[in-house]
Design an enzyme around this catalytic site. Structure first.
Site, mmCIF file in Angstrom:
data_model
loop_
_atom_site.group_PDB
_atom_site.id
_atom_site.type_symbol
_atom_site.label_atom_id
_atom_site.label_comp_id
_atom_site.label_asym_id
_atom_site.label_seq_id
_atom_site.Cartn_x
_atom_site.Cartn_y
_atom_site.Cartn_z
ATOM 1 N N ASP A 21 8.004 6.170 -1.829
ATOM 2 C CA ASP A 21 8.219 6.921 -0.958
ATOM 3 C C ASP A 21 9.018 7.427 0.102
ATOM 4 O O ASP A 21 9.947 7.338 1.226
ATOM 5 C CB ASP A 21 7.004 6.132 0.709
ATOM 6 N N GLU A 46 5.122 -4.824 -4.666
ATOM 7 C CA GLU A 46 5.934 -5.812 -4.892
ATOM 8 C C GLU A 46 5.959 -7.111 -5.307
ATOM 9 O O GLU A 46 6.637 -8.045 -5.401
ATOM 10 C CB GLU A 46 6.909 -5.547 -3.184
ATOM 11 N N ASP A 49 0.810 0.609 -7.570
ATOM 12 C CA ASP A 49 1.087 1.391 -6.284
ATOM 13 C C ASP A 49 1.546 0.241 -5.395
ATOM 14 O O ASP A 49 0.268 -1.057 -6.154
ATOM 15 C CB ASP A 49 0.883 2.118 -4.717
#
Length: 953
Positions: free
Chosen positions: A635, A468, A465
């Site tokens: 999400d 990025e 997670d």
């Protein structure tokens, strides 16, 4: 999870003992924990410089109008194409300093693939994407150059080029008539498009499957929650152009990790980049599935997932203790709902630090026993892993005892600032550093830490997670401040989730009446929820200036429409000027961070389990990431529109080479309800990755929370688990060919223009068509069933459907029922479902034979041990039915002991006199033109698929 507990997890612990005059001893029941006050990140460090995206700036210079372009000064033919020199006609230096000379290289790489490469003759200060980061497609050794279906043509004086399909003469791509712009921080070219084009791809964004005129796609990895029509977690710079005028499809891939922007207009596409070079690959198709497999085979075929990955996965952010997790597992068993894998969000960590577990809430001994019990029951466990590594406070001996930082610092594996100091951003635990995947030592660093973690707590996969990679402050905000650690993330809120999905007050009337006042007081629009405002002043002239060499790194002269916050490229991300070990700037490879991390995790898991397939689900991906990871949609929100968007999301990621895809069933952000969760649990059961997950402080949404959801979930799970052999066969097909598992109707029937952009239905493989309910308060849905003369059968009743080609059919869909149909002409392998995939694999097989109008059908089955990376033994079975006969032919060394117990043949016009299995009489029933052949296991014994067999009726 309650606020006090979260604060404890963030801020550390002090223990104290409750006074008890009758007992001087202390036990766990009388020990409590209160928060130690710590600093928060100063809000000023979280605000970037507000940018005005050029597409929103009416005064911005139009490069097409101002630029003068290039001319060809030299061309040389080569054995597989040509090379040439392009000379700048006149410098305009619009959004960077123009390069005077460019090298042009054209390679005919195969009969279906052509490469156009343009770069400056002087590559000083120019970033060229290295082959070792993103492999460059190579020329096929054994193809006939003269048979290429793609032809390169060009104009000399005002350089422009076209790609023409030789078989039809159709122009697929043309920059002619528009100037090429190539400067140190701005590249732009255009192509003409036919009116009414049907182009998909160019992700990641939450959008329908087609890109319409007026749409602007920004390709820059961004860590915000599923914004509509804006840049999201991953970057996939490829599009697929499906043309119904010629019944062909081609693809275009720009192999570039740079921040990019694509503008769609009525009859043109403009593609921009603020870094790198032009490295375009054209794929000729001619059908959509041809183009996808041609593309995916070049960027990297998807990893073969372990068999257990196809089971059901459960997660929630907010499991306060390990006991909460154990209770959820026990409840699934209590309600007899299948559960394959339990997941943990950041709750398990010690103050949110990677490679740790909270010693009070998730003590190692109890945690380990839970994992051992899971594994004893053939279930699995997947923890979350975040990209940022905590920087401990050197002034606090306890805090400073954090080996993952010290080992990484000593071996020099973290990103740096331009001056060579550590780049220190901020994520959940406070100030953090970030692994540099261009450092020679980072892989070994991951190998060590993941092995130690696994030895302590044997997980079965990793959830990557925040990769990025996200950072909650702007720039190296922790430089000089990490001695304040642990610090709280600025602006973090633990408020209850008060929003509910559309139609909640109708389908959940009793619950609605008790909370409506609270909702009215606190509700915000979706737009407010998913955007972030900034109080900083607008500044473009002072920041977005031209600069020589590498240029203005943090504030490029051309501002792309990075949707997050104030459009600053460093806002909630690692700053563009962060520097890698070899001098590469994050500016150039920000879009690769997620994939490079997933690759490192993949090889780390292999380092201590060398022949077990790594299971990884990532959030940020790039072209080729499917070699290492599956994807979830990020999400999302608990609402019907997000359930709808999950379908074009699945199409997109399938075409990007990430077929193992799913979204958070029932929604992540906000509260779900009984109706939405019932519909979504059934829809998600047909996605390759099937997981339910939601945010902290939202109401729990495990399927056993509502009686109706229990029923709906069990129904769909039984269907899914019975289809596991079919799904596993599709996984293997994806692994060897790149073919997506979930398929758009327009891919299956590429010559039917009315199917273009149909996003409310999908095929699973070539056989099953799913038509979900995507709105509240209805007991029906609508869908089309294409194909001239194709037959469809209801999966549940086996009845042949009286559908009309091209008609939008109305289907009954009461709550708890999701319409599912089988396309005639195909054979589906099944297996009796068990509680886990392991139990399912031990059960007898079945076959569903859905005959077409001519009484024919075919299908495949692939099996292996379900976990080996290098498969030494596998089994392939081909099934063919025609002339009232079914033949199963097997090849391969993998032995399957389970018998074939039943065969269901759909579309048989008359009852047969008898049914024979290898000349042995078999028991059967005949109803509604369906033969039910049962009890075969008593005739054939075990291992039916290990040798050829025939069934006659």
């Amino acid at each position: 999870m309650i606020l006090s507990t979260i604060v404890i997890a963030l801020w550390g612990f002090i223990s104290f003992t409750t006074a008890d005059s009758s007992n001087s001893t202390t036990d766990a029941a009388t020990t409590s924990y209160v928060p130690i006050f710590q600093n928060a990140i100063p809000p000023a460090l979280t605000i970037g410089v507000e940018q005005l995206p050029n597409i929103n700036n009416d005064s911005a210079v139009d490069a097409n109008v101002a630029a003068k372009g290039y001319s060809v000064v030299n061309i040389t033919n080569t054995a597989r194409g040509l090379t040439g020199i392009l000379k700048l006609k006149s410098a305009t230096n619009i959004y960077g300093y123009d390069f005077e000379y460019l090298n042009l290289t054209v390679e005919y790489q195969s009969e279906q693939r052509l490469n156009v490469h343009i770069e400056p003759t002087n590559l000083t200060d120019v970033f060229v994407l290295p082959d070792e980061l993103v492999p460059k497609p190579k020329i096929d050794d054994d193809y006939d150059f003269a048979r290429s279906d793609l032809v390169f043509e060009y104009d000399e004086e005002d350089f422009g080029f076209e790609i023409v399909r030789s078989s039809t003469g159709e122009t697929l791509f043309s920059t002619k008539g528009n100037p090429l712009v190539f400067s140190n921080q701005f590249i732009q070219f255009n192509t003409t498009l036919p009116q009414g084009y049907a182009i998909s791809g160019l992700g990641e964004s939450i959008h329908g499957s087609l890109n319409e005129p007026g749409l602007v796609k920004t390709l820059f990895a961004n860590g915000i929650s599923n914004p509509i029509d804006q840049n999201d977690y991953g970057v996939h710079p490829v599009y697929f152009d499906q043309r119904y005028s010629s019944n062909t499809t081609h693809g275009v891939f720009w192999r570039s990790s740079a921040p990019q922007e694509v503008v769609f207009e009525e009859t043109s596409l403009t593609w921009r980049s603020i870094s790198g070079v032009i490295d375009l690959y054209f794929f000729s198709g001619p059908d959509p599935k041809d183009v996808i497999t041609q593309y995916v085979s070049q960027i990297g075929l998807p990893a073969m997932q372990p068999y257990w990955a196809l089971g059901y996965h459960q997660c929630k952010w907010g499991f306060e203790t390990i006991d909460d997790v154990i209770d959820v597992v026990d409840n699934f068993k209590k309600f007899d709902i299948k559960l394959e894998a339990m997941w943990s969000d950041i709750d398990y960590m010690d103050s949110f630090k990677d490679f740790t577990n909270d010693p009070y809430r998730y003590p190692t001994d109890k945690y380990r026993k839970f994992l051992d019990d899971l594994h004893e029951n053939n279930q699995h466990y997947v923890p979350i892993f975040d990209a940022g590594i905590y920087v401990p406070n050197p002034n606090n001996a306890t805090d400073n005892d954090y080996e993952p930082f010290h080992l990484g610092n000593e071996t020099d594996v973290f990103l740096k600032n331009p001056d060579g100091s550590l780049y220190i951003g901020s994520v959940w635990p406070g100030y953090t550093v970030f692994p540099d995947f261009l450092s020679n030592n980072t892989q070994e660093y991951f190998n060590i830490l993941f092995k130690d973690w696994y030895n302590r707590l044997p997980f079965d996969g990793i959830w990557a997670d925040m990769n990025e990679a996200a950072s909650y402050c702007v720039g190296s905000c922790g430089s000089g401040r990490y001695f304040d650690n642990p610090v709280q993330r600025a602006g973090y809120r633990f408020s209850d989730q008060n929003s509910y999905p559309k139609g909640f007050n109708v389908s959940n009337a009793t619950e609605w009446s008790s909370i409506s006042k609270s909702i009215a007081a606190t509700a915000t629009s979706t737009a407010t929820t998913i955007s972030t405002s900034s109080s900083s002043s607008l500044s473009i002239d002072a920041k977005n200036t031209l600069a020589p060499g590498r240029g203005n790194i943090n504030y490029p002269p051309y501002a792309i429409n990075n949707m997050i916050g104030n459009h600053d490229l460093a806002f909630r991300q690692i700053s563009p000027n962060a520097t890698h070990a070899d001098g590469t700037l994050e500016y150039d490879i920000h879009n690769l961070f997620g994939m490079l991390e997933e690759k490192a995790i993949y090889h780390a898991l292999l380092s201590f389990r060398p022949n077990k397939r790594p299971f990884i689900i990532g959030r940020s991906t790039f072209a080729g990431a499917g070699k290492y990871t599956g994807r979830w949609g990020g999400d999302n929100f608990a609402d019907y529109y997000m359930m709808y968007f999950s379908i074009p999301q699945a199409f997109a990621f399938g075409s990007f080479g990430l077929p193992f895809f799913g979204v958070d069933a029932c929604g992540f952000n906000g509260n779900t309800d009984m109706e939405l969760c019932s519909r979504w649990m059934q829809l998600a059961s047909f996605f390759p990755f099937y997981r339910n997950h939601n945010v902290i402080k939202a109401i729990p949404q495990e399927p056993y929370r509502w009686e109706a959801v229990i029923s709906a979930t069990k129904t769909s799970m039984d269907v899914r688990y019975s289809l596991l052999p079919y799904y596993y066969t599709l996984l293997q097909e994806s692994h060897v060919s790149g073919m997506p598992i979930l398929r758009a109707l327009s891919w299956q029937f590429p010559y039917e223009s009315t199917l273009s952009g149909v996003d409310n239905q999908f095929f699973v493989g070539d056989v099953l068509i799913v038509t979900p309910v995507l709105e509240p308060g209805v007991n029906y849905t609508k869908g089309v069933f294409p194909g001239n003369g194709d037959i469809y059968y209801d999966y549940y009743t086996h009845e042949r459907q009286n559908f009309t080609t091209g008609k939008n059919e109305t289907l009954d869909a009461p709550l708890g029922h999701i319409p599912l149909h089988i396309r005639g002409g195909y054979i589906i392998p099944t297996q009796e479902p068990g509680y886990t995939t392991t139990e399912s694999r031990q059960n007898p097989f079945g076959l569903i034979v859905a005959l077409d109008a001519k009484g024919r059908a075919s299908g495949k089955l692939y099996l292996d041990d379900g976990e080996s990376v290098e498969v030494e033994e596998s089994l392939n079975v081909d099934f063919v039915a025609s002339n009232n006969k079914l033949v199963g032919s097997s090849f391969g060394q993998f032995k399957v002991d389970q018998p074939l117990a039943n065969v269901t043949v759909l579309g048989v016009d008359s009852k047969p006199e008898k049914v024979l299995f290898n000349n042995n009489t078999a028991h059967f029933d005949y109803t509604n033109k369906t033969i039910f052949i049962v009890g075969l296991d008593k005739i054939v014994g075990n291992g039916t698929f290990n040798k050829e067999f025939t069934i006659n009726w």
